[in-house]
Design an enzyme around this catalytic site. Structure first.
Site, short mmCIF file in Angstrom:
data_model
loop_
_atom_site.label_atom_id
_atom_site.label_comp_id
_atom_site.label_asym_id
_atom_site.label_seq_id
_atom_site.Cartn_x
_atom_site.Cartn_y
_atom_site.Cartn_z
N LYS A 111 5.72 1.13 13.42
CA LYS A 111 4.53 -0.23 13.72
C LYS A 111 4.51 -0.63 14.85
O LYS A 111 3.42 -1.66 14.98
CB LYS A 111 5.28 -1.61 13.29
N LYS A 193 1.76 4.15 -1.80
CA LYS A 193 2.84 2.81 -2.03
C LYS A 193 2.03 2.17 -2.78
O LYS A 193 0.72 1.79 -2.66
CB LYS A 193 3.16 2.42 -1.13
N LYS A 196 0.31 -4.69 -2.88
CA LYS A 196 -1.14 -6.02 -2.83
C LYS A 196 -1.77 -5.56 -2.23
O LYS A 196 -2.59 -6.42 -2.50
CB LYS A 196 -0.05 -7.06 -2.68
#
Ligand code: TRP
Length: 330
Positions: A111, A193, A196
């Site tokens: 990240k 995946k 949203k």
């Protein structure tokens, strides 16, 4: 005594993947454990975030957790920033954890991004805050996905090192890895995946979709031509087939092999309507409850505030013990 603690990031715009991931496992654990569930907004600011969206996302997540069946009468549900002991314990534990330990964290490396100034210090110390979350409640069991196992081991290491230095105050937790943590993929691309942020609404089933929309999205999901395989080995090179059967198994609370025992050799023309029915049956009550809860932010805030008061009543005495152990003047 067994006590469960788990945390989840406050993502808004929730979908089937969120429900079949952590949330459903949280609901199930209430039957066997005293449970404390935390929406980790302190963690959410370690990456770039939109301050105007955070409170709404926290409420979205609270609504989804309650709609799925977490019962606030017995389980504690709260948002992390409302209990100051998390940040205070994290600060204390930052002097216990070693940089060598944090340097090994895989999620940080994934990240950290490419900013020339580097990632935030908060992202680096994120696992220490996570350890504080767990240790503040003497949690014995922590349900998490496979990707969080390393953070759990770090929490154990921190607890053991703290206890060795200052006396037996902290309880090293055990991870509980989700049984078959369903990884739900996009309905348009079995290798991505369910997310949203996918621009295509047809790629996911939102927790706000009505029954007709849910059924339609399943029926239009991408597939290939051959019938379903007899065993999971037959999914090689067929990510969309794997995903739809995985969704079926997760919703039916059975294994992929058991689904294939019934459906192997049959085509999507028969399977998709069955999957659409199952998805609607399982999701409709949750969608209804989610939409209703989300429309009443005042109620959500009351539930979270009550949870925070109960959580604080456990965490604060522990923090005092920790402060005394390290020698702070009382
Ligand atoms: N890092 C966890 C995740 O991204 C969320 C989390 C924060 C957590 N604090 C926790 C999980 C404490 C379990 C226990 O999934």
């Amino acid at each position: 005594m067994n006590r469960v603690f788990s945390g989840i990031q406050p993502t808004g715009n929730l979908h089937l993947g969120n429900y079949l991931g952590a949330i459903r496992q949280w609901v199930a654990m209430q039957a066997d454990f005293e449970c404390i569930y935390c929406i980790v907004d302190l963690h959410a600011i370690t990456l770039q975030h939109d301050p105007k969206a955070l409170a709404g996302a926290t409420r979205d997540m609270a609504a989804a957790i309650l709609a799925a069946g977490v019962d606030p009468a017995k389980t504690i549900l709260f948002h992390q920033s409302a209990v100051t002991a998390h940040a205070e314990l994290a600060w204390t534990l930052m002097s216990v954890a070693r940089t060598g330990w944090l340097d090994r964290m895989i999620q940080f490396k994934e990240k950290r991004g490419k900013d020339s100034e580097g990632p935030s210090v908060g992202l680096y110390t994120y696992p220490v805050l996570q350890a504080a979350d767990i240790l503040a409640y003497r949690a014995t069991h922590v349900p998490v996905g496979e990707d969080q196992k390393q953070h759990l081991e770090l929490a154990r290491d921190i607890a053991v090192k703290f206890n060795a230095a200052y006396g037996e105050v902290l309880t090293p937790p055990l991870p509980v890895i989700g049984r078959e943590a369903a990884r739900i993929m996009s309905l348009r691309d079995g290798t991505a995946k369910m997310s949203k942020s996918d621009p295509s609404a047809a790629s996911r089933i939102d927790l706000t979709d009505d029954a007709a929309t849910i059924a339609q999205k399943i029926k239009r999901a991408k597939t290939d031509a051959p019938p379903l395989p007899d065993t999971a080995a037959g999914f090689d090179g067929r990510p969309e087939a794997r995903n739809l059967v995985g969704i079926y198994a997760a919703l039916a609370e059975t294994s992929v092999d058991a689904v294939l025992a019934d459906w192997g050799g049959k085509g999507f023309g028969a399977f998709k309507p069955a999957l659409a029915d199952l998805t609607v049956t399982r999701l409709e009550p949750i969608v209804d409850a989610y939409v209703r809860l989300r429309a009443d932010p005042g109620h959500l805030d009351t539930v979270l505030r009550d949870g925070a008061a109960r959580a604080g009543a456990i965490a604060l005495p522990l923090l005092r013990e920790v402060y005394a152990a390290v020698g702070f003047l009382r």
